[in-house]
Design an enzyme around this catalytic site. Structure first.
Site, PDB file in Angstrom:
ATOM      1  N   SER A 144       1.727  -9.680  -1.082  1.00  0.00           N
ATOM      2  CA  SER A 144       1.395  -8.260  -0.909  1.00  0.00           C
ATOM      3  C   SER A 144       1.779  -7.691   0.452  1.00  0.00           C
ATOM      4  O   SER A 144       2.024  -6.491   0.566  1.00  0.00           O
ATOM      5  CB  SER A 144      -0.089  -8.039  -1.160  1.00  0.00           C
ATOM      6  OG  SER A 144      -0.872  -8.906  -0.358  1.00  0.00           O
ATOM      7  N   LYS A 158       0.810  -1.228   0.000  1.00  0.00           N
ATOM      8  CA  LYS A 158       0.000   0.000   0.000  1.00  0.00           C
ATOM      9  C   LYS A 158       0.841   1.275   0.000  1.00  0.00           C
ATOM     10  O   LYS A 158       0.411   2.302  -0.502  1.00  0.00           O
ATOM     11  CB  LYS A 158      -0.947   0.007   1.196  1.00  0.00           C
ATOM     12  CG  LYS A 158      -2.135  -0.918   1.017  1.00  0.00           C
ATOM     13  CD  LYS A 158      -3.224  -0.624   2.031  1.00  0.00           C
ATOM     14  CE  LYS A 158      -4.452  -1.463   1.784  1.00  0.00           C
ATOM     15  NZ  LYS A 158      -4.245  -2.895   2.131  1.00  0.00           N
ATOM     16  N   GLU A 211     -10.593   7.219   4.215  1.00  0.00           N
ATOM     17  CA  GLU A 211     -11.248   6.316   5.152  1.00  0.00           C
ATOM     18  C   GLU A 211     -10.352   5.092   5.291  1.00  0.00           C
ATOM     19  O   GLU A 211      -9.476   4.854   4.466  1.00  0.00           O
ATOM     20  CB  GLU A 211     -12.619   5.885   4.605  1.00  0.00           C
ATOM     21  CG  GLU A 211     -12.571   4.764   3.575  1.00  0.00           C
ATOM     22  CD  GLU A 211     -12.006   5.192   2.224  1.00  0.00           C
ATOM     23  OE1 GLU A 211     -11.931   6.424   1.981  1.00  0.00           O
ATOM     24  OE2 GLU A 211     -11.644   4.308   1.422  1.00  0.00           O
TER      25      GLU A 211
END
Ligand SMILES: *Cc1c(COP(=O)(O)O)cnc(C)c1O
Length: 402
Positions: A382, A94, A116
């Site tokens: 990931s 991310k 959010e």
């Protein structure tokens, strides 16, 4: 860039029939401003240089590709490799798009990042980027999630972010989106709303894919260097789909490389028990874009379940819907049990504790290896599983696999 990436999406943000930007009129000019700024900046030598610097000297890129020898031997058949996004700073992919979004905001003269967050992973990555670039950060999070994900709330606060608790409705991710957008409208001149995956209105699905493309670029080069060949199969877990799009983008022009998105099948194929959007969904609109969707009997986004909270989304990035419809990528599902089994196996036999999200891709490789003797499977790992160890061991123990 390859010709597919250059020509997709079109100028309106459509990947075939999916994507676009269906926005309330107050937000339209702001998303247009972001699209225009990105179009300009993505060709700017200064922006590209700054992003390269950050990736190398702060994030720790390039992340390696690892050959998973023991897992390959155990699974029997294909050789399994992993692109190690778990070794990225903050422990997941991310940060690749959060740092780039923050840098874009900085170039646009913004002073604040907003978003959010569900489980808190996106919030932590964005708060990290904000701290690095000296920007303010406002994260909206449902009260239920705040109670469940205390360590991530602590991290965000330590990183200097303001965590806004959302106490209406289901007090979870959906309400956090509504709350964050409400708060964003009056601040849109000075803040950037940083979406956390390849979802949302144009230009985010394209931008986030482009920011994650580095994963695929590195992986392709590293894999070629290690083996002399391209992988036969490239696979990644799909929630919104950003880590998958990142690695797919690196191989999208390679006709002989089969791309697989692995969706979470949760506890069963019954609606409400899983979040396998492409496997079981249909066309629809969510959060300002057209895509495939899991719908309830009223046509509204259905409740979803998976052991991996980062994959918990009833929609999917529009580009995945497009790649599925055009047959350029395949989508399969792995359930909670398989993901947990893979979580234990990768930990015990390779010394890598994967995120439960990433464990879905590991599960696919373990299952699929048997069908492809002599071939190779490259998965995108990931993220790392530190965030999941308490939950997994308290709920399921230490695994009985021997
Ligand atoms: C958030 C997250 C995901 C899911 O996001 P995508 O946009 O589908 O990639 C996957 N893995 C990890 C480790 C995550 O934190």
């Amino acid at each position: 860039m390859s010709s597919y990436l250059k020509s997709t999406p079109n100028a309106e943000g459509y990947f075939g029939e999916y994507g676009g930007a269906m926005l309330p009129p107050v937000l339209e000019p702001h998303f247009k401003e972001i699209a225009e700024a990105y179009a300009k900046i993505s060709n700017s030598a200064e922006y590209i240089r700054d992003l390269r610097y950050v990736r190398k000297h702060f994030q720790g890129r390039p992340t390696p590709v690892s050959y998973l020898r023991n897992l390959s031997d155990m699974s029997g058949g294909a050789q399994i490799y992993a692109k190690r996004e778990d070794l990225n700073h903050t422990g997941a992919h991310k940060l690749n798009h959060c740092m780039a979004e923050a840098l874009l905001a900085k170039h646009m003269g913004k002073t604040k990042l907003m978003a959010e967050t569900g489980a808190g992973q996106h919030g932590v990555a964005l708060a990290t980027a904000a701290a690095y670039f000296g920007m303010e950060c406002e994260i909206h999070m449902g009260e239920i999630d705040i109670a469940k994900e205390a360590p991530n709330v602590t991290r965000m606060k330590l990183l200097g972010a303001e965590v806004v608790p959302v106490g209406f409705g289901g007090r979870s991710l959906k309400e956090a989106v509504d709350s964050a957008f409400q708060s964003y409208v009056p601040q849109a001149d000075t803040a950037l709303f940083a979406i956390g995956s390849v979802v949302g209105p144009h230009p985010f699905p394209m931008m986030v894919r482009d920011f994650q493309h580095i994963v695929g670029i590195e992986a392709r080069e590293q894999f070629l260097e290690m083996t002399g060949n391209l992988p036969d199969i490239v696979a990644a877990c799909v929630g919104g789909g950003s880590n998958a799009m990142g690695i797919f983008a690196g191989f999208i022009e390679d006709e002989d490389v089969a791309l697989y998105g692995v969706e979470p099948l949760g506890t069963s194929s019954k609606l409400g028990d899983h979040a396998a959007t492409i496997t079981y969904g249909e066309d629809g609109d969510i959060h300002g874009f057209r895509t495939m969707l899991l719908k309830d009997e009223n046509g509204e986004p259905a409740p979803v379940h998976t052991v991996a909270s980062g994959l918990d989304y009833p929609g999917v990035g529009p580009e995945h819907a497009h790649l599925y419809r055009t047959g350029k990528a395949n989508y399969v599902a792995a359930d909670d049990k398989e993901a947990l089994n893979a979580f234990y196996a990768l930990s015990r036999h390779e010394g890598i504790i994967p995120a439960l999200e990433s464990a879905h891709a590991v599960a696919f490789a373990m299952r699929e290896a048997k069908n492809h003797p002599g071939k190779s499977i490259l998965i995108n790992l990931s993220g790392r599983g530190d965030k999941d160890i308490d939950y997994v061991t308290e709920t399921y123990g230490f695994g009985d696999e021997s």
